[in-house]
Design a protein around this motif. Structure first.
Motif, PDB file in Angstrom:
ATOM      1  N   ASP A 149       7.930   4.614  -0.579  1.00 12.00           N
ATOM      2  CA  ASP A 149       7.867   5.028   0.825  1.00 12.00           C
ATOM      3  C   ASP A 149       8.564   6.374   1.029  1.00 12.00           C
ATOM      4  O   ASP A 149       8.051   7.242   1.740  1.00 12.00           O
ATOM      5  CB  ASP A 149       8.500   3.980   1.738  1.00 12.00           C
ATOM      6  CG  ASP A 149       7.640   2.725   1.884  1.00 12.00           C
ATOM      7  OD1 ASP A 149       6.420   2.789   1.594  1.00 12.00           O
ATOM      8  OD2 ASP A 149       8.198   1.684   2.287  1.00 12.00           O
ATOM      9  N   SER A 195       6.652   9.862   2.052  1.00 13.46           N
ATOM     10  CA  SER A 195       7.005  10.576   3.287  1.00 13.46           C
ATOM     11  C   SER A 195       7.219  12.061   3.048  1.00 13.46           C
ATOM     12  O   SER A 195       7.202  12.859   3.991  1.00 13.46           O
ATOM     13  CB  SER A 195       8.258   9.965   3.920  1.00 13.46           C
ATOM     14  OG  SER A 195       9.428  10.334   3.195  1.00 13.46           O
ATOM     15  N   LYS A 204      -0.316   4.510   0.781  1.00 17.81           N
ATOM     16  CA  LYS A 204       0.546   3.786  -0.155  1.00 17.81           C
ATOM     17  C   LYS A 204      -0.289   3.021  -1.186  1.00 17.81           C
ATOM     18  O   LYS A 204       0.008   3.061  -2.379  1.00 17.81           O
ATOM     19  CB  LYS A 204       1.462   2.839   0.611  1.00 17.81           C
ATOM     20  CG  LYS A 204       2.532   2.219  -0.239  1.00 17.81           C
ATOM     21  CD  LYS A 204       3.509   1.457   0.637  1.00 17.81           C
ATOM     22  CE  LYS A 204       4.554   0.764  -0.181  1.00 17.81           C
ATOM     23  NZ  LYS A 204       5.505   0.033   0.647  1.00 17.81           N
ATOM     24  N   ASP A 223       9.157  -0.393  -3.629  1.00 23.32           N
ATOM     25  CA  ASP A 223       8.537  -0.121  -2.324  1.00 23.32           C
ATOM     26  C   ASP A 223       9.301   0.961  -1.552  1.00 23.32           C
ATOM     27  O   ASP A 223       8.708   1.887  -1.004  1.00 23.32           O
ATOM     28  CB  ASP A 223       8.489  -1.395  -1.478  1.00 23.32           C
ATOM     29  CG  ASP A 223       7.106  -2.007  -1.449  1.00 23.32           C
ATOM     30  OD1 ASP A 223       6.225  -1.534  -2.180  1.00 23.32           O
ATOM     31  OD2 ASP A 223       6.920  -2.967  -0.678  1.00 23.32           O
ATOM     32  N   ALA A 224      10.619   0.824  -1.506  1.00 25.29           N
ATOM     33  CA  ALA A 224      11.435   1.775  -0.745  1.00 25.29           C
ATOM     34  C   ALA A 224      11.353   3.175  -1.353  1.00 25.29           C
ATOM     35  O   ALA A 224      11.238   4.176  -0.629  1.00 25.29           O
ATOM     36  CB  ALA A 224      12.881   1.304  -0.685  1.00 25.29           C
ATOM     37  N   SER A 233       1.855   9.307   6.003  1.00 21.31           N
ATOM     38  CA  SER A 233       2.381   8.005   5.626  1.00 21.31           C
ATOM     39  C   SER A 233       1.509   6.950   6.279  1.00 21.31           C
ATOM     40  O   SER A 233       1.339   6.946   7.492  1.00 21.31           O
ATOM     41  CB  SER A 233       3.828   7.852   6.080  1.00 21.31           C
ATOM     42  OG  SER A 233       4.325   6.608   5.643  1.00 21.31           O
TER      43      SER A 233
END
Length: 158
Positions: free
Chosen positions: A27, A31, A9, A23-24, A4
């Motif tokens: 992410d 991960s 990203k 975005d969340a 990460s």
């Protein structure tokens, strides 16, 4: 090793697999990825073997091939950064349909079926987007294959 970073990203946002994710959601999915490194000449996956993960190409060049008549190897396509492969085993739970070999030192990010299921449980909306992205790419590949088959048929008919 799970990865990460802002660089990862940014890279993922340039690949069709991750298009449209918040975005969340991005992410969370990032991960779950595991970095895998391969030397030139390494077989990443082999046709016919069980598979329960897919890979996103971060760097390197790879060759995709299938076994033809009499065991002859037939090169199907090349893969480069931003491409992904192995997704079919996540959808249909069948053995690998082709062999993928690294032609140069290669860095891949692996997503397992188990992690994809965890993603589904955590964010069903994002999961649907990812599956749509996979399906779009499969449709593109099918259209290219259809065109190749049509071209080969024309050549044989001449």
């Amino acid at each position: 090793m799970a990865v990460s970073s802002p660089d990862l990203k940014a890279f993922l946002l340039t690949t069709p697999f991750f298009g449209g994710l918040s975005d969340a959601s991005l992410d969370l999915l990032a991960s779950m990825l595991v970095e895998r490194r391969f030397d030139a000449g390494a077989t990443i996956v082999a046709e016919g073997e069980p598979g329960r993960s897919m890979f996103i190409v971060h760097s390197g060049q790879l060759a995709v091939s299938k076994l033809g008549d009499l065991g002859r190897t037939i090169r199907i396509t090349n893969l480069e950064p931003g491409d992904f492969f192995g997704e079919m085993t996540l959808i249909e739970m069948q053995n690998r349909s082709a062999t993928v070999v690294a032609e140069s030192p290669t860095v891949l990010y692996e997503l397992t079926a188990r992690n994809l299921y965890t993603y589904y449980k955590a964010d069903i909306h994002a999961y649907v987007i990812v599956m749509q992205n996979i399906n779009r790419e499969l449709c593109r590949r099918l259209r290219r294959a259809d065109s190749r088959i049509a071209e080969l048929t024309i050549q044989v008919d001449r």
